[in-house]
Design an enzyme around this catalytic site. Structure first.
Site, PDB file in Angstrom:
ATOM      1  N   GLU A 126      -3.787  -7.091  13.554  1.00 17.15           N
ATOM      2  CA  GLU A 126      -3.315  -6.917  12.184  1.00 17.15           C
ATOM      3  C   GLU A 126      -1.839  -6.494  12.159  1.00 17.15           C
ATOM      4  O   GLU A 126      -1.052  -6.971  11.341  1.00 17.15           O
ATOM      5  CB  GLU A 126      -4.172  -5.857  11.487  1.00 17.15           C
ATOM      6  CG  GLU A 126      -3.772  -5.550  10.055  1.00 17.15           C
ATOM      7  CD  GLU A 126      -4.586  -4.415   9.453  1.00 17.15           C
ATOM      8  OE1 GLU A 126      -4.569  -4.289   8.216  1.00 17.15           O
ATOM      9  OE2 GLU A 126      -5.237  -3.658  10.207  1.00 17.15           O
TER      10      GLU A 126
ATOM     11  N   ASP B 286       0.788  -1.232   0.000  1.00 13.19           N
ATOM     12  CA  ASP B 286       0.000   0.000   0.000  1.00 13.19           C
ATOM     13  C   ASP B 286       0.823   1.287   0.000  1.00 13.19           C
ATOM     14  O   ASP B 286       1.250   1.748  -1.051  1.00 13.19           O
ATOM     15  CB  ASP B 286      -0.978  -0.012   1.182  1.00 13.19           C
ATOM     16  CG  ASP B 286      -2.003  -1.135   1.065  1.00 13.19           C
ATOM     17  OD1 ASP B 286      -1.790  -2.031   0.231  1.00 13.19           O
ATOM     18  OD2 ASP B 286      -3.007  -1.122   1.793  1.00 13.19           O
TER      19      ASP B 286
END
Length: 846
Positions: free
Chosen positions: A813, A580
């Site tokens: 995460e 990303d």
């Protein structure tokens, strides 16, 4: 043309449709040439011409409308001539992997029913597009208000939830804790002769007080539902309003399982109510329930369902209320054929004490298999073992089945992919409850060690998504329920963009397992049979990357999809890389060379070469092509020429770059004329083609790929950077971007917090740790140094994940770069579950 004008035109045509004839007459008009000498005939001729023009105009308009509709249908992939079908939505022309005999018969039936609805707190469905679907809701309390719990949501603030055991096939046990209430949901299947396809199954729900004396009584309201996605009518049982320990809730009939029934049994005093609905959608069930409850509360002041149903209901929701603690058993039996079906006997085996014994047996089997697969009992304490079990249980319990059509970008619109099914693990039930291509390879590194057949099934489903060009959409948003969880702007997939081909990770791992004789002969044959059919699809996938993502220089590659005209991003994201906002060249261009993609391509080429060798492929040309590509991409000198920066001692991307880019506040006049302050990108220096000087995870892909020779001084440079506390090292794991980087922990836009610019990610730490382990066991001058770093990093990672789990109730995460606290979404038991392989020191041979 408006509705009014269309009606007017039709009126004119009708009233003068026979010029020359009397109004209302059935006689046909004479031709104008016969009717001379009368003035009114001249008027009729004019009227005829006018109406003819109108008629022609309407015909043209109709043709245009039809053309427009057909064009729209074609553009969306809903209508096309097969010969002119767009390539991007054309399936790859090869036999499907899921049609292999190994995925039929007993294997297919054994996986038919399951907890394949990861997006809800508890749900059951079959692996078929229009399934019978079951699920659970309950009324929780937040800010002294009742709230409905159904879909997994981080915002629900449950103390903890997730699977404590799950074997991926026929058993799972889950705990959900909200305030002072604990729900334990168990699912188990039963198979045998004379049952419907997929067998029988049962759900047990235990509801208890948390830490409170049982004398402190509180009530709980559960809502168990059953829905038929195919619209088949469900038949309500006769005794739902007068529950005395046992009740037939609902029954029905389906092609797949025959006649079926679902019952409710409990030894506790309970109150039951119901509502039935007829609707093709199930993603809004919680809304229907809340509306029904709200109406009842307003009318009668009672928090209960209406005990009514719509005609031909295909959904029934049952409210089950009682004082804590209580236990309910909900058995499902199918394939009922008169008295010979032994329904009562089957119900007895799936309720009460027999069910308790069966669940106890399944829990013990889970523990035994866990020990056999990962061999941890002598290496770790009970707390660490508990986290390991949670990791594999939630990975397996998070596997879902989805069916639908992806939206594929096409000019300024989209096309619909062909209808597809996908059986896959998911990264996170609350936030990412769908298939992600680059996550899946990491998931399968763990799953195949538990059940390699589930892995082959999942990988086969993904490879069957391949289109004729060899492309796979990177994010799978299939079906109404999945779409309901994703913002519209993220739904459309771009066929020019790839995603790391991590499925090669697990395929390479399986090949190595064959070489190391970890499979018995029959298992080895299954894997080889799979690879034989998969090879043509894997080749197409490899060729798509090798052509569409190649750079200007031989042996170079770059990720497509970066925005080169953005005015808002500090550094244009590279979503296709999976990393990303990891900083790349400041000004995207086709001159870029991405070192991580080059290393993924090396893995893919080397893996394809291994497959051709293992299968004894006779096609020497493709075999030599893979081998030559693998040799090219593992050429250490060429790699260094393209990507190594000797000043930093690190590997970098190459591209059109300047460090002089900032986000600054500007006043901007909007389209409505109002003034607003916006954070916009501004470049202060001219970009140049050069190395992109950001040390981080991307820099270590050559290290993770083990291209660096064990006796090279460059290896020592990598070890120094890894262990340097001023750069990547922390007491909790390696941070994603160097603390010395100009982009470290910088926002990418006003609304985008740093993601891969500092936080600690488990998948990359696992890969780096894997290579540290490799260099610690091969001969070379840096063997001991690698071992010392490996030992400390492994200890830090395990300790931090375990600490966070017991402090917060979740695996996360990512982890904070400074304090090590969990960040991002919780119950992220996708690649963060790789912690279990770190515990067992089980690493792939990259």
């Amino acid at each position: 043309m408006t509705g009014a004008s269309r009606r007017s035109a039709r009126g004119r045509i009708k009233s003068s449709s026979f010029p020359g004839g009397d109004e209302g007459s059935d006689s046909l008009p004479y031709p104008p040439s016969i009717r001379r000498g009368k003035g009114k005939e001249l008027v009729s001729i004019g009227a005829f011409k006018t109406n003819l023009k109108i008629l022609i105009g309407l015909i043209i308009l109709g043709i245009l409308v039809i053309y427009f509709v057909i064009n729209r249908l074609v553009r969306h992939g809903l209508l096309y001539d097969e010969a002119q079908k767009p390539r991007v939505i054309t399936p790859f022309p090869a036999p499907k992997l899921m049609n292999l005999s190994m995925f039929q018969g007993e294997h297919k039936e054994s996986l038919y029913w399951g907890t394949y609805r990861p997006h809800v707190y508890f749900g059951v469905r079959a692996r078929t597009p229009l399934s019978l679907v079951a699920g659970l809701m309950w009324l929780g309390v937040k800010d002294e208000m009742y709230v409905m719990r159904h879909f997994c949501e981080n915002s629900d603030d449950l103390s903890t939830f997730g699977w404590r055991e799950h074997n991926g096939r026929d058993f799972g046990r889950q705990e959900l804790v909200e305030n002072d209430m604990v729900l334990e949901t168990s699912f188990v299947k039963s198979k045998g002769d004379g049952l419907g396809y997929g067998g029988d199954w049962a759900v047990r729900i235990d509801v208890k007080n948390k830490g409170l004396n049982d004398d402190v009584k509180r009530s709980a309201h559960l809502f168990f539902y059953l829905a038929d996605e195919g619209g088949n009518v469900l038949n309500l049982g006769q005794d739902n309003l007068d529950f005395h320990g046992s009740s037939l809730l609902v029954s029905g009939s389906r092609e797949d399982v025959g006649d079926w029934q679902i019952h409710l049994k409990s030894q506790n005093q309970l109150e039951t109510h119901y509502s039935g609905f007829k609707t093709p959608h199930i993603y809004n069930l919680s809304d229907l329930v809340q509306q029904n409850l709200a109406l009842q509360a307003r009318k009668f002041g009672r928090l209960q369902l209406s005990d009514t149903s719509e005609d031909s209901s295909n959904i029934y929701i049952f409210q089950i209320s009682g004082r804590l603690p209580f236990t309910i058993d909900i058995p499902f039996v199918s394939g009922i054929k008169g008295e010979s079906s032994n329904v009562e006997k089957r119900l007895t085996s799936l309720t009460g004490s027999p069910l308790s014994d069966l669940l106890k047996k399944k829990r013990k089997e889970f523990d035994t298999k866990f020990e056999k697969c990962f061999n941890l009992s002598e290496k770790h304490d009970s707390e660490t073992l508990g986290v390991g079990k949670t990791a594999i249980a939630n990975m397996l319990g998070g596997i879902g089945y989805f069916y639908g059509q992806s939206k594929i970008h096409n000019r300024n619109n989209f096309l619909l992919y062909w209808p597809t099914e996908l059986y896959t693990a998911v990264p996170s039930r609350p936030f990412f409850p769908r298939g992600f291509l680059w996550d899946e390879g990491f998931h399968q590194l763990l799953i195949w060690r538990w059940d390699f057949r589930i892995t082959l099934d999942i990988v086969g489903h993904w490879l069957d998504l391949l289109n004729i060009d060899g492309w796979i959409p990177r994010e799978q948003i299939l079906g109404a329920e999945a779409l309901s969880k994703v913002p519209e702007e993220f739904v459309v997939q771009y066929p020019s963009n790839g995603n790391p081909p991590t499925l090669f990770l697990v395929i390479r791992d399986l090949i190595d397992a064959i070489r190391m004789e970890k499979f018995i002969a029959s298992e080895r044959d299954e894997v080889l049979s799979f690879l034989e059919r998969a090879s043509v699809r894997l080749d197409a996938w490899f060729q798509w990357f090798n052509t569409s993502q190649k750079g200007k220089e031989i042996g170079s590659y770059f990720w497509h999809g970066r925005d080169n005209i953005t005015t808002r991003e500090l550094n244009p994201k590279t979503l296709s890389s999976g990393l990303d906002d990891y900083p790349r060249a400041s000004h995207p261009s086709e001159d870029e060379r991405h070192v991580d993609l080059r290393c993924w391509m090396y893995l893919a080429a080397d893996c394809m070469h291994s497959i051709t060798e293992l299968l004894g492929k006779k096609d020497k040309l493709s075999k030599e092509d893979y081998n030559s590509t693998a040799k090219l991409l593992s050429n250490f000198n060429l790699l260094n020429q393209m990507h190594y920066d000797s000043d930093h001692g690190a590997y970098f991307d190459f591209g059109n770059h300047t460090e002089k880019v900032k986000l600054i506040w500007k006043e901007v006049i909007q389209e409505n004329g109002q003034l607003s302050r916006q954070l916009l990108r501004k470049t202060f220096g001219k970009p140049k083609l050069k190395m992109v000087p950001h040390v981080g995870y991307v820099s270590f892909f050559p290290f993770m790929s083990r291209i660096i020779p064990p006796d090279s001084p460059i290896l020592e440079k990598q070890l120094d950077i890894i262990s340097n506390r001023s750069i990547l090292w922390s007491d909790y794991g390696l941070v994603s971007l160097a603390k010395t980087s100009s982009m470290y922990m910088k926002r990418n836009t006003e609304h985008d917090a740093p993601y891969w610019r500092g936080p600690i990610w488990m998948n990359m730490n696992y890969m780096i740790l894997s290579s540290l382990h490799h260099y610690s066991i091969v001969d070379g001058p840096y063997r001991e140094k690698s071992r010392a770093i490996y030992t400390e990093l492994r200890s830090n990672l395990i300790r931090n994940v375990v600490r966070n789990y017991y402090e917060t109730g979740y695996i996360w995460e990512q982890y904070d770069q400074v304090k090590g606290t969990g960040k991002g979404t919780r119950l992220f038991t996708g690649w963060s579950a790789l912690t279990l392989l770190i515990m067992s020191e089980d690493y792939p041979i990259f």
